[in-house]
Write an enzyme that holds these catalytic residues in place. Structure first.
Site, PDB file in Angstrom:
ATOM      1  N   HIS A 101       0.823  -1.205   0.000  1.00 25.24           N
ATOM      2  CA  HIS A 101       0.000   0.000   0.000  1.00 25.24           C
ATOM      3  C   HIS A 101       0.861   1.261   0.000  1.00 25.24           C
ATOM      4  CE1 HIS A 101       0.972  -0.585   4.246  1.00 25.24           C
ATOM      5  NE2 HIS A 101       0.674   0.690   4.464  1.00 25.24           N
ATOM      6  N   ASP A 103       0.582   4.951   1.998  1.00 24.66           N
ATOM      7  CA  ASP A 103      -0.172   5.480   3.134  1.00 24.66           C
ATOM      8  C   ASP A 103      -1.129   6.597   2.731  1.00 24.66           C
ATOM      9  OD1 ASP A 103       0.965   3.783   5.013  1.00 24.66           O
ATOM     10  OD2 ASP A 103       2.657   5.135   5.374  1.00 24.66           O
ATOM     11  N   HIS A 256       4.762   0.109   0.304  1.00 24.85           N
ATOM     12  CA  HIS A 256       5.500  -0.648   1.318  1.00 24.85           C
ATOM     13  C   HIS A 256       4.612  -1.763   1.859  1.00 24.85           C
ATOM     14  CE1 HIS A 256       3.436   2.597   3.426  1.00 24.85           C
ATOM     15  NE2 HIS A 256       3.405   1.823   4.499  1.00 24.85           N
ATOM     16  N   ARG A 271       4.918   5.687  14.200  1.00 27.98           N
ATOM     17  CA  ARG A 271       4.892   6.323  12.879  1.00 27.98           C
ATOM     18  C   ARG A 271       4.377   7.760  12.948  1.00 27.98           C
ATOM     19  NH1 ARG A 271       1.118   4.096   8.089  1.00 27.98           N
ATOM     20  NH2 ARG A 271      -0.074   6.018   8.320  1.00 27.98           N
TER      21      ARG A 271
HETATM   22  C1  SIN Z   1       2.909   0.872   7.835  1.00 21.40           C
HETATM   23  O1  SIN Z   1       2.263   0.421   6.911  1.00 21.40           O
HETATM   24  O2  SIN Z   1       2.987   2.078   8.047  1.00 21.40           O
HETATM   25  C2  SIN Z   1       3.659  -0.075   8.749  1.00 21.40           C
HETATM   26  C3  SIN Z   1       4.981  -0.469   8.202  1.00 21.40           C
HETATM   27  C4  SIN Z   1       5.725  -1.372   9.138  1.00 21.40           C
HETATM   28  O3  SIN Z   1       5.280  -1.581  10.272  1.00 21.40           O
HETATM   29  O4  SIN Z   1       6.779  -1.889   8.757  1.00 21.40           O
END
Ligand code: SIN
Length: 280
Positions: A101, A103, A256, A271
């Protein structure tokens, strides 16, 4: 004496590790210039050994790039609503972000970038994969690029953050609300990066529901082809976390994927998400 800054690519497609920068202190103008350039050149950059990066310092780093996002469906820290704690407890089955995805593509103004800090990592697994969507676009035939040029697609959190979606179900450890009736927003399928001017694919399996003006059934074959193409390993890199590592990725041109391969172990990340502009 200032430390020299070194930039080491981690794969041919995208991603570079930057050493000689301490994010727990403010950046000098020269260091910031170097980080900004590396971010545009490599699309995802990594920093190691950022001991005790506080939520305030993580937010201050994010604010060098724009205003900060408060996630509409996942609660942030009580004192820091812009800081989301991404936690998988040993007993959790699903993880947050466990699928390709970009973000916040479900918002009208999706995220510019996300800054992820590792507080606690499992003894094995828990890596994050990234995929370069500019490279994915450039590898398409001219015919396919032309076909996609005029298309827009509908994005929403309604599936991923619904009662059945992975992001709502996964964890008691994170407070998430269901988003069955989340709004839909349309974005171009080919996005021009606002800083580099380069074109990239801007659809993703988590949040893109269909092409505008088409049914889900009509959209599915071409979306499936593009999703499959866009995660081809030649466009990817893989980051192995250690405690106090930081990743900063460009959601305007990267996907990612948080791997869920550490059953029975705990992973705890924080995050901060930087707001971006409307895709064109
Ligand atoms: C996310 O999608 O922001 C999480 C990425 C992660 O935990 O590695």
């Amino acid at each position: 004496m200032s430390r020299s800054i070194d930039i080491a690519p981690i794969s041919g497609a995208l991603g570079a590790e930057i050493s000689g920068i301490d994010l727990t202190q403010g950046l000098t103008p020269d260091a910031l210039k170097t980080v900004k350039k590396a971010f545009l050149d490599y699309h995802v950059i990594f920093f190691r050994d950022q001991e005790n990066l506080t939520p305030d310092r993580q937010k201050a780093f994010g604010q060098l790039f724009g205003s900060l996002n408060v996630h509409p469906y996942v609660a942030g820290m009580s004192e820091h609503p812009e800081v989301m704690e991404i936690i998988k407890e040993p007993e959790d089955k699903l993880n947050f972000g466990g699928g390709w995805h970009s973000d916040m593509s479900f918002q009208e103004y999706p995220a510019l970038g996300s800054i992820l800090y590792a507080v606690e990592v499992p003894s094995y697994g828990g890596d994050t994969l990234f995929s370069n969507q500019i490279a994915a676009y450039e590898a398409l035939s001219e015919g396919m690029q032309t076909l996609l040029e005029g298309l827009t697609a509908v994005h929403s959190a309604s599936r991923e953050h619904s009662a059945r979606g992975a992001s709502a179900q996964s964890r008691k450890s994170m407070q998430a609300v269901e988003a069955e009736n989340a709004p839909e927003f349309e974005h171009p399928v080919i996005r021009t990066h606002p800083e580099s001017g380069r074109k990239g694919l801007y659809i993703n399996p988590a949040f893109t529901l269909r092409f505008s003006g088409m049914t889900k059934r009509e959209s599915k074959p071409l979306l499936d082809f593009l999703f499959d193409h866009a995660r081809d390993e030649r466009f990817t890199c893989r980051f192995r976390w250690r405690p106090n590592s930081v990743a900063f990725w460009d959601n305007r041109c990267c996907w990612h994927y948080a791997l869920n391969d550490y059953p029975g172990e705990r992973r705890h990340m924080r995050r901060v998400t930087v707001n971006g502009d409307r895709p064109i």
